[in-house]
Design an enzyme around this catalytic site. Structure first.
Site, PDB file in Angstrom:
ATOM      1  N   CYS A  50      45.463  45.398  35.236  1.00 50.41           N
ATOM      2  CA  CYS A  50      45.997  46.325  36.238  1.00 50.41           C
ATOM      3  C   CYS A  50      46.165  45.607  37.568  1.00 50.41           C
ATOM      4  O   CYS A  50      45.205  45.441  38.330  1.00 50.41           O
ATOM      5  CB  CYS A  50      45.073  47.534  36.386  1.00 50.41           C
ATOM      6  SG  CYS A  50      45.678  48.721  37.592  1.00 50.41           S
ATOM      7  N   CYS A  78      45.373  47.722  40.621  1.00 51.61           N
ATOM      8  CA  CYS A  78      43.938  47.879  40.890  1.00 51.61           C
ATOM      9  C   CYS A  78      43.352  46.604  41.491  1.00 51.61           C
ATOM     10  O   CYS A  78      42.560  46.661  42.423  1.00 51.61           O
ATOM     11  CB  CYS A  78      43.161  48.166  39.606  1.00 51.61           C
ATOM     12  SG  CYS A  78      43.947  49.311  38.475  1.00 51.61           S
ATOM     13  N   ASP A  79      43.715  45.459  40.931  1.00 54.84           N
ATOM     14  CA  ASP A  79      42.965  44.230  41.226  1.00 54.84           C
ATOM     15  C   ASP A  79      43.739  43.185  42.022  1.00 54.84           C
ATOM     16  O   ASP A  79      43.140  42.216  42.497  1.00 54.84           O
ATOM     17  CB  ASP A  79      42.524  43.571  39.896  1.00 54.84           C
ATOM     18  CG  ASP A  79      41.649  44.504  39.062  1.00 54.84           C
ATOM     19  OD1 ASP A  79      40.928  45.310  39.656  1.00 54.84           O
ATOM     20  OD2 ASP A  79      41.693  44.413  37.820  1.00 54.84           O
TER      21      ASP A  79
END
Ligand code: NDP
Length: 315
Positions: A136, A139-140
């Site tokens: 992701c 997300c990261d």
């Protein structure tokens, strides 16, 4: 008979639990059985830092956030059972669900079983999970280890294009590794990625191994040319798997509609499935947004839909 049973935890399930508990429905929530491959708390349990969930200005780890979601749902009386549902019967009301031999009846059901990111299946992907390996980018992607460094995205669909485009904000170069000579992605997204000065496509190539060590995490990948079999190493600090997601919807396929990618189908702008009294929320029905915040929002929608539906069907 239970008024509402929630299957699955994660932002969607916990939020549905919170709202149905506050609506006095005394929800029963099946968290999943960690020993049977169903992680209570869902995908966030394998995420390190969450920096894009409003209300956490300093960021929070995925497991910490899920613990807080659970605590909040428990505060209003949600009952949790750490078991996986293994069978359902949605042919009539009350609906019936089983975990092994044990059976429960419910007037309404909220499905929040989520989805799992797919990985190639290399042991080295798991070794470096959260230490350079991710599924992701949203997300990261912004964490320091990925800044101004070469990154690798595997896949040739829209997810891979989107992840790669997003990562160009941080990376020195994004290498999309694709096993064929043509992308599966929509033309517009593929063209945009191919034209991007910070994206280089490694056509007809697979990832043979994710390389790294204990102190640095991911340091590179070993690539393999599918035509010649030749291998080479490409240094990078991040490896993003973008080969698709698998929604956890198998249990419901006999009763509920799924789309061509296997996601549960809900009616527009609601959590209603085509079976009255059965609601779906979170990643099991969303292949577009897939964020903690959107899953939580849809869990709230499912709880409100179920509450109103029960009110109109009681007595
Ligand atoms: P897709 O199934 O569309 O694409 C998966 C990609 O991964 C394919 O290119 C496939 O290769 C590759 N792949 C799969 N397995 C392997 C493997 N074992 N080794 C190497 N490569 C592999 O998944 P997506 O997640 O990209 O998209 C799912 C759906 O969501 C699609 O309908 C997509 O359009 C939609 N979506 C829409 C977005 C948007 O509109 N903004 C954003 C993201 C997704 P191959 O092509 O050779 O099969």
């Amino acid at each position: 008979m239970e008024k509402v049973i929630i299957i699955g935890t994660g932002p969607a399930g916990y939020t549905a639990a919170l709202y149905t508990a506050r609506a006095d429905l005394n929800p029963l929530c099946f968290e999943g059985d960690p020993y049977k491959g169903f992680l209570p708390g869902g995908q966030l349990m394998t995420t390190t830092e969450v920096e894009n969930y409003p209300g956490y200005p300093e960021g929070v780890t995925g497991p910490e956030m899920m613990a807080q979601f659970k605590k909040q749902a428990e505060r209003f009386g949600t009952r949790f059972i750490q078991k996986s549902i293994t069978k359902v019967d949605l042919s009539e009301r009350p609906f019936r669900v089983w975990s092994g031999e044990a059976e429960w009846d419910a007037a309404s059901l909220i499905i929040a079983t989520g989805a799992d990111a797919k990985y190639l299946g290399l042991p080295s992907e798991q070794t470096f999970l959260n230490r350079g390996v991710s599924a992701c980018a949203t997300c990261d992607g912004a964490v320091p280890r990925f800044r101004n460094k070469p990154l690798v995205v595997v896949g040739g669909g829209d997810t891979a294009m989107e992840e790669a485009m997003f990562l160009t904000k941080f990376a020195s170069m994004v290498h999309i590794v694709h096993r064929r000579d043509k992308f599966r992605a929509s033309k517009i997204m593929a063209d945009r990625a191919i034209a991007h000065p910070k994206i280089k496509v490694e056509w007809n190539t697979t990832v043979d191994e994710v390389l790294g060590n204990d102190t640095e995490g991911v340091t590179g990948v070993r690539l393999k040319d599918v035509n010649t079999g030749a291998t080479r190493e490409l240094p990078c600090t991040g490896y993003f798997s973008a080969i698709g997601h698998k929604p956890n919807a198998e249990l419901f396929r006999e009763w509920l509609k799924t789309d061509e990618n296997g996601y549960l189908v809900t009616k527009a702008s609601s959590s209603y499935t085509q079976v009255e009294g059965v609601f779906a929320c979170g990643d099991v029905q969303d292949h577009v947004y897939r964020q903690a915040i959107t899953a939580a929002g849809s869990g709230c929608m499912a709880a409100i839909d179920a509450t109103r539906w029960l009110e109109s069907h009681e007595g």
